[in-house]
Design a protein around this motif. Structure first.
Motif, mmCIF file in Angstrom:
data_model
loop_
_atom_site.group_PDB
_atom_site.id
_atom_site.type_symbol
_atom_site.label_atom_id
_atom_site.label_comp_id
_atom_site.label_asym_id
_atom_site.label_seq_id
_atom_site.Cartn_x
_atom_site.Cartn_y
_atom_site.Cartn_z
ATOM 1 N N LEU A 150 0.855 -1.180 0.000
ATOM 2 C CA LEU A 150 0.000 0.000 0.000
ATOM 3 C C LEU A 150 0.892 1.232 0.000
ATOM 4 N N ASP A 151 0.681 2.096 -0.974
ATOM 5 C CA ASP A 151 1.560 3.233 -1.208
ATOM 6 C C ASP A 151 1.749 4.085 0.051
ATOM 7 N N ARG A 152 2.994 4.098 0.555
ATOM 8 C CA ARG A 152 3.410 4.892 1.727
ATOM 9 C C ARG A 152 2.639 4.519 2.993
ATOM 10 N N TYR A 153 2.160 3.297 3.059
ATOM 11 C CA TYR A 153 1.426 2.859 4.253
ATOM 12 C C TYR A 153 1.977 1.506 4.691
ATOM 13 N N ARG A 154 2.927 1.557 5.621
ATOM 14 C CA ARG A 154 3.642 0.355 6.046
ATOM 15 C C ARG A 154 2.876 -0.397 7.122
ATOM 16 N N GLY A 155 3.066 -1.707 7.183
ATOM 17 C CA GLY A 155 2.410 -2.496 8.222
ATOM 18 C C GLY A 155 2.601 -3.981 7.990
ATOM 19 N N GLU A 156 1.875 -4.790 8.749
ATOM 20 C CA GLU A 156 1.964 -6.247 8.672
ATOM 21 C C GLU A 156 0.735 -6.877 8.024
ATOM 22 N N GLY A 157 -0.130 -6.062 7.461
ATOM 23 C CA GLY A 157 -1.360 -6.574 6.875
ATOM 24 C C GLY A 157 -1.100 -7.429 5.641
ATOM 25 N N GLN A 158 -2.150 -8.096 5.172
ATOM 26 C CA GLN A 158 -2.041 -9.039 4.049
ATOM 27 C C GLN A 158 -1.463 -8.381 2.808
ATOM 28 N N LYS A 159 -1.776 -7.124 2.578
ATOM 29 C CA LYS A 159 -1.321 -6.430 1.372
ATOM 30 C C LYS A 159 -0.266 -5.364 1.685
ATOM 31 N N GLN A 160 0.323 -5.415 2.870
ATOM 32 C CA GLN A 160 1.260 -4.378 3.278
ATOM 33 C C GLN A 160 2.697 -4.884 3.328
ATOM 34 N N LEU A 161 3.627 -3.940 3.149
ATOM 35 C CA LEU A 161 5.046 -4.182 3.320
ATOM 36 C C LEU A 161 5.587 -3.233 4.376
ATOM 37 N N ASN A 162 6.739 -3.573 4.913
ATOM 38 C CA ASN A 162 7.400 -2.697 5.880
ATOM 39 C C ASN A 162 8.895 -2.688 5.557
ATOM 40 N N VAL A 163 9.276 -1.717 4.744
ATOM 41 C CA VAL A 163 10.650 -1.530 4.264
ATOM 42 C C VAL A 163 11.125 -2.727 3.425
ATOM 43 N N PRO A 164 10.525 -2.919 2.252
ATOM 44 C CA PRO A 164 11.050 -3.952 1.340
ATOM 45 C C PRO A 164 12.423 -3.536 0.838
ATOM 46 N N MET A 165 13.404 -4.427 0.932
ATOM 47 C CA MET A 165 14.780 -4.086 0.596
ATOM 48 C C MET A 165 15.221 -4.624 -0.766
ATOM 49 N N PHE A 166 14.568 -5.684 -1.241
ATOM 50 C CA PHE A 166 15.035 -6.337 -2.467
ATOM 51 C C PHE A 166 13.879 -7.124 -3.064
ATOM 52 N N SER A 167 13.823 -7.149 -4.388
ATOM 53 C CA SER A 167 12.833 -7.981 -5.064
ATOM 54 C C SER A 167 13.412 -8.458 -6.391
ATOM 55 N N VAL A 168 12.968 -9.630 -6.826
ATOM 56 C CA VAL A 168 13.446 -10.217 -8.067
ATOM 57 C C VAL A 168 12.292 -10.961 -8.738
ATOM 58 N N TYR A 169 12.268 -10.920 -10.058
ATOM 59 C CA TYR A 169 11.189 -11.536 -10.835
ATOM 60 C C TYR A 169 11.527 -12.992 -11.114
ATOM 61 N N ILE A 170 10.547 -13.887 -10.887
ATOM 62 C CA ILE A 170 10.701 -15.309 -11.197
ATOM 63 C C ILE A 170 9.908 -15.557 -12.482
ATOM 64 N N GLU A 171 10.614 -15.606 -13.607
ATOM 65 C CA GLU A 171 9.954 -15.560 -14.915
ATOM 66 C C GLU A 171 9.093 -16.783 -15.185
ATOM 67 N N ASP A 172 9.563 -17.979 -14.838
ATOM 68 C CA ASP A 172 8.789 -19.174 -15.173
ATOM 69 C C ASP A 172 7.518 -19.314 -14.346
ATOM 70 N N ARG A 173 7.399 -18.526 -13.269
ATOM 71 C CA ARG A 173 6.188 -18.555 -12.441
ATOM 72 C C ARG A 173 5.395 -17.249 -12.531
ATOM 73 N N ASN A 174 5.957 -16.278 -13.276
ATOM 74 C CA ASN A 174 5.329 -14.957 -13.386
ATOM 75 C C ASN A 174 5.012 -14.402 -12.002
ATOM 76 N N SER A 175 5.992 -14.520 -11.119
ATOM 77 C CA SER A 175 5.803 -14.069 -9.735
ATOM 78 C C SER A 175 6.985 -13.211 -9.304
ATOM 79 N N ILE A 176 6.855 -12.587 -8.135
ATOM 80 C CA ILE A 176 7.885 -11.704 -7.599
ATOM 81 C C ILE A 176 8.263 -12.183 -6.202
ATOM 82 N N LEU A 177 9.562 -12.297 -5.953
ATOM 83 C CA LEU A 177 10.069 -12.682 -4.638
ATOM 84 C C LEU A 177 10.548 -11.409 -3.942
#
Length: 399
Positions: A150-177
């Protein structure tokens, strides 16, 4: 005066050694055979061969998360590109433009803040936007293909992040880690924004089975295992698809940790404490005998939208006063209803409007009820009324 250790609340210790071959690993890479060919920690850059670290020459991969103008940029395989060798130009003015020695990439998307990591593809780009608490996958035309947080709204909720530091695309699963650092979890998100795999427990930190402590990088291997840079546990840990630990490089002596950078505590009475647990954006009252939270002031969904509160204190009017550090404000919360009564984010001094920047500490004068507030971002201490009227300021407090 003689001080005698009596008790503590926070860590539970394991039998593991305190020494680790890694010191807060922040980043790593694997080659086509899933071998660790680069590990970055506070001490340097390494390869890992024959169960040993071997120091190697540092690679100029930027400074992820520091607003330096040099975010970590990866190719479609997740390999980092080196500034001055692979990367020739990076611009983030209104749109994202990247020029490498091989190609130019342009994405019609305004990131608004500097990304921490960028993974480039011919037709899309993956952006890790820590300051917006979001990860977004965007087409070259600027269309958002997938997003989480949620844009600029940090937390532990189902759709929330709290300072994500790294992400990478998993192409064969069309998902994001995603390495969701302060929530101490790694999550895999599908194309619909649903969490389809998770390691780590929201609100509980440590190194025991199922626990992490500030993961800063994660990658999926060809066999389905996931390697995680578990930075505060001083280790790289490999997890299988059933969430079992199958390998560890490095170790820690903390098995569980219930607090994350607590910055203040106030003894309310003989048994109860008001605790400010800064990096979890949580404030609560705990009973020291029971060693459990009896009243949350801010819940796990961060309903007060706090950002690293530094201090909280209860006054005689049954108000909880919060120094909400990174939000640059002082909040007054009704202790009974837990509703916001008022917010002070500025004051006037000699007719000039002055902004409160990163308040760290609050004290109350019991005789006058005046507030004494440390403003770390302003390098000053101010004395003010609870209505925000400045009484006195103390300046030139630089180190």
């Amino acid at each position: 005066m003689k001080l005698i250790y009596k008790d503590e609340y926070g860590p539970l210790y394991s039998e593991k050694s305190k020494n680790s071959i890694l010191k807060e690993p922040t980043y790593f890479e694997v080659d086509s055979k899933d071998n660790l060919n680069r590990i970055v920690d506070k001490k340097g850059h390494y390869t890992y061969q024959n169960n040993k670290l071997h120091k190697i020459k540092p690679k100029n991969i930027g400074a992820s998360g520091s607003n330096s103008g040099y975010p970590l940029i990866m190719d479609k395989k997740g390999h980092s590109l080196e500034y001055g060798r692979d990367l020739l130009e990076v611009s983030m003015r209104n749109k994202l433009y990247i020029r490498t020695t091989e190609k130019e990439y342009c994405y019609e998307y305004d990131t608004e803040v500097e990304p921490d990591t960028i993974q480039i593809f011919d037709d899309k780009v993956l952006l890790n936007l820590k300051l917006r608490q979001m990860v977004v996958l965007v087409s070259t035309s600027g269309k958002v293909l997938n997003s989480f947080g949620l844009d600029r709204y940090r937390g532990e909720g189902q759709k929330q992040l709290n300072v994500p530091m790294f992400s990478v695309y998993i192409e064969d699963r069309n998902s994001i880690l995603i390495s969701d650092a302060i929530n101490s979890r790694v999550i895999e998100v599908d194309e619909n924004g649903n969490i389809i795999w998770k390691y780590g427990k929201d609100g509980l930190l440590g190194s025991d089975q199922g626990l992490l402590w500030k993961p800063t990088c994660a990658r999926r291997l060809s066999n389905g295992h996931t390697i995680i840079a578990d930075s505060k546990n001083n280790r790289l840990v490999t997890i299988d698809q059933d969430k079992n630990i199958v390998n560890e490089i490095g170790q820690t002596n903390v098995s569980k940790l219930f607090l994350t950078y607590p910055r203040s505590v106030q003894m309310l009475d003989k048994y109860n404490w008001l605790v400010t647990n800064t990096h979890k954006n949580s404030i609560f009252i705990m009973n020291q005998n029971q060693k459990k939270i009896i009243k949350p002031i801010n819940d796990s969904y961060n309903k007060l939208n706090l950002f690293w509160p530094r201090c909280s204190i209860k006054n005689s009017d049954d108000e909880i006063i919060i120094a909400d550090g990174k939000n640059n404000r002082i909040m007054f919360i009704d202790d009974k209803t837990l509703q916001i009564k008022k917010v002070i984010d500025y004051y006037y001094e000699q007719g000039n409007r002055m902004t409160i920047i990163d308040p760290h500490d609050i004290k109350i004068n019991p005789k006058t009820n005046l507030l004494l507030i440390t403003l770390s971002g302003n390098n000053r201490v101010i004395e003010m009324t609870s209505d925000g009227e400045l009484i006195e300021s103390y300046d030139n407090l630089n180190d």
